[in-house]
Design a protein around this motif. Sequence first.
Motif, mmCIF file in Angstrom:
data_model
loop_
_atom_site.group_PDB
_atom_site.id
_atom_site.type_symbol
_atom_site.label_atom_id
_atom_site.label_comp_id
_atom_site.label_asym_id
_atom_site.label_seq_id
_atom_site.Cartn_x
_atom_site.Cartn_y
_atom_site.Cartn_z
ATOM 1 N N VAL A 5 -33.608 35.192 8.117
ATOM 2 C CA VAL A 5 -34.438 35.097 6.912
ATOM 3 C C VAL A 5 -33.917 36.068 5.859
ATOM 4 O O VAL A 5 -33.736 37.257 6.135
ATOM 5 C CB VAL A 5 -35.914 35.419 7.231
ATOM 6 N N ASP A 13 -29.905 24.550 14.894
ATOM 7 C CA ASP A 13 -30.985 23.557 14.663
ATOM 8 C C ASP A 13 -30.607 22.182 15.134
ATOM 9 O O ASP A 13 -29.554 21.712 15.135
ATOM 10 C CB ASP A 13 -31.345 23.513 13.180
ATOM 11 N N SER A 19 -45.397 28.896 1.137
ATOM 12 C CA SER A 19 -45.395 29.231 2.546
ATOM 13 C C SER A 19 -46.696 29.932 2.947
ATOM 14 O O SER A 19 -47.416 29.467 3.807
ATOM 15 C CB SER A 19 -44.190 30.136 2.839
ATOM 16 N N CYS A 25 -28.390 31.105 7.081
ATOM 17 C CA CYS A 25 -29.767 31.532 7.307
ATOM 18 C C CYS A 25 -30.649 30.344 7.640
ATOM 19 O O CYS A 25 -30.282 29.192 7.417
ATOM 20 C CB CYS A 25 -30.308 32.276 6.088
ATOM 21 N N ARG A 26 -31.811 30.667 8.184
ATOM 22 C CA ARG A 26 -32.828 29.649 8.452
ATOM 23 C C ARG A 26 -33.618 29.348 7.195
ATOM 24 O O ARG A 26 -33.965 28.210 6.922
ATOM 25 C CB ARG A 26 -33.805 30.108 9.534
ATOM 26 N N LYS A 27 -33.933 30.434 6.438
ATOM 27 C CA LYS A 27 -34.703 30.232 5.221
ATOM 28 C C LYS A 27 -34.538 31.402 4.272
ATOM 29 O O LYS A 27 -34.177 32.507 4.667
ATOM 30 C CB LYS A 27 -36.173 29.979 5.509
ATOM 31 N N CYS A 80 -28.697 30.517 -3.146
ATOM 32 C CA CYS A 80 -28.873 29.521 -2.084
ATOM 33 C C CYS A 80 -27.529 29.080 -1.517
ATOM 34 O O CYS A 80 -27.402 28.855 -0.315
ATOM 35 C CB CYS A 80 -29.681 28.335 -2.600
ATOM 36 N N GLU A 114 -40.805 29.363 0.209
ATOM 37 C CA GLU A 114 -39.621 29.368 1.062
ATOM 38 C C GLU A 114 -38.802 28.115 0.846
ATOM 39 O O GLU A 114 -39.307 27.075 0.433
ATOM 40 C CB GLU A 114 -40.020 29.480 2.533
ATOM 41 N N ARG A 115 -37.523 28.286 1.109
ATOM 42 C CA ARG A 115 -36.596 27.149 1.128
ATOM 43 C C ARG A 115 -35.895 27.202 2.472
ATOM 44 O O ARG A 115 -35.288 28.216 2.819
ATOM 45 C CB ARG A 115 -35.607 27.237 -0.016
ATOM 46 N N ASN A 116 -36.012 26.132 3.233
ATOM 47 C CA ASN A 116 -35.455 26.086 4.578
ATOM 48 C C ASN A 116 -34.050 25.516 4.565
ATOM 49 O O ASN A 116 -33.730 24.638 3.772
ATOM 50 C CB ASN A 116 -36.356 25.265 5.494
ATOM 51 N N PHE A 117 -33.235 26.019 5.495
ATOM 52 C CA PHE A 117 -31.856 25.581 5.659
ATOM 53 C C PHE A 117 -31.614 25.295 7.123
ATOM 54 O O PHE A 117 -32.168 25.962 7.999
ATOM 55 C CB PHE A 117 -30.878 26.664 5.187
ATOM 56 N N THR A 157 -29.345 25.467 10.404
ATOM 57 C CA THR A 157 -28.286 26.309 10.945
ATOM 58 C C THR A 157 -27.637 25.598 12.112
ATOM 59 O O THR A 157 -28.108 24.548 12.557
ATOM 60 C CB THR A 157 -28.852 27.683 11.423
#
Length: 153
Positions: A58, A153, A116, A91-93, A84, A145-148, A150
């Motif tokens: 994070v 995942d 979030s 990162c996850r987020k 970003c 939050e912005r999720n990514f 990895t």
Amino acid sequence: MKIELIKEEDKRNYLELLLLADEQEDMIDKYLWRGELFALYDGGLRAVCVVTDEGGGVFEIKNLAVEPRFQRRGYGRQMMEFVCGRYGGRCRKILVGTGESPLTIPFYRSCGFQESHRVKDFFIDNYDHPMFENGVRLKDMIYLERNFLTAED
């Protein structure tokens, strides 16, 4: 246009601009030295951003400020795209906390962030004076939050 990573010894040179987004210097000191500071130049300094590693995949945008006379010209969005792109692959987020402002929350939503959680009375409990943005007294910290994805995942 170019974005530069600012060396540790030069970070205080950007305090005036950082104070636009976080108007209490001792609050900035809590994250400035553990974060990476980026400066966006386009014929001169236009924007700054501080990003911290919060662990567990994070990252958090602690400060994003654009010179007032250059606001609403895309510099904030350029900085968000840069951040970003730089952190999204590892990162996850990415989190960002802000006050309940009619300008900042829609901006972050338009950059792919979604609400979030919130920290009740954050601005009341952590700042030595009432904080206002666009005539609205800031009370709660709103996290987006912005999720990514990895490799895990």
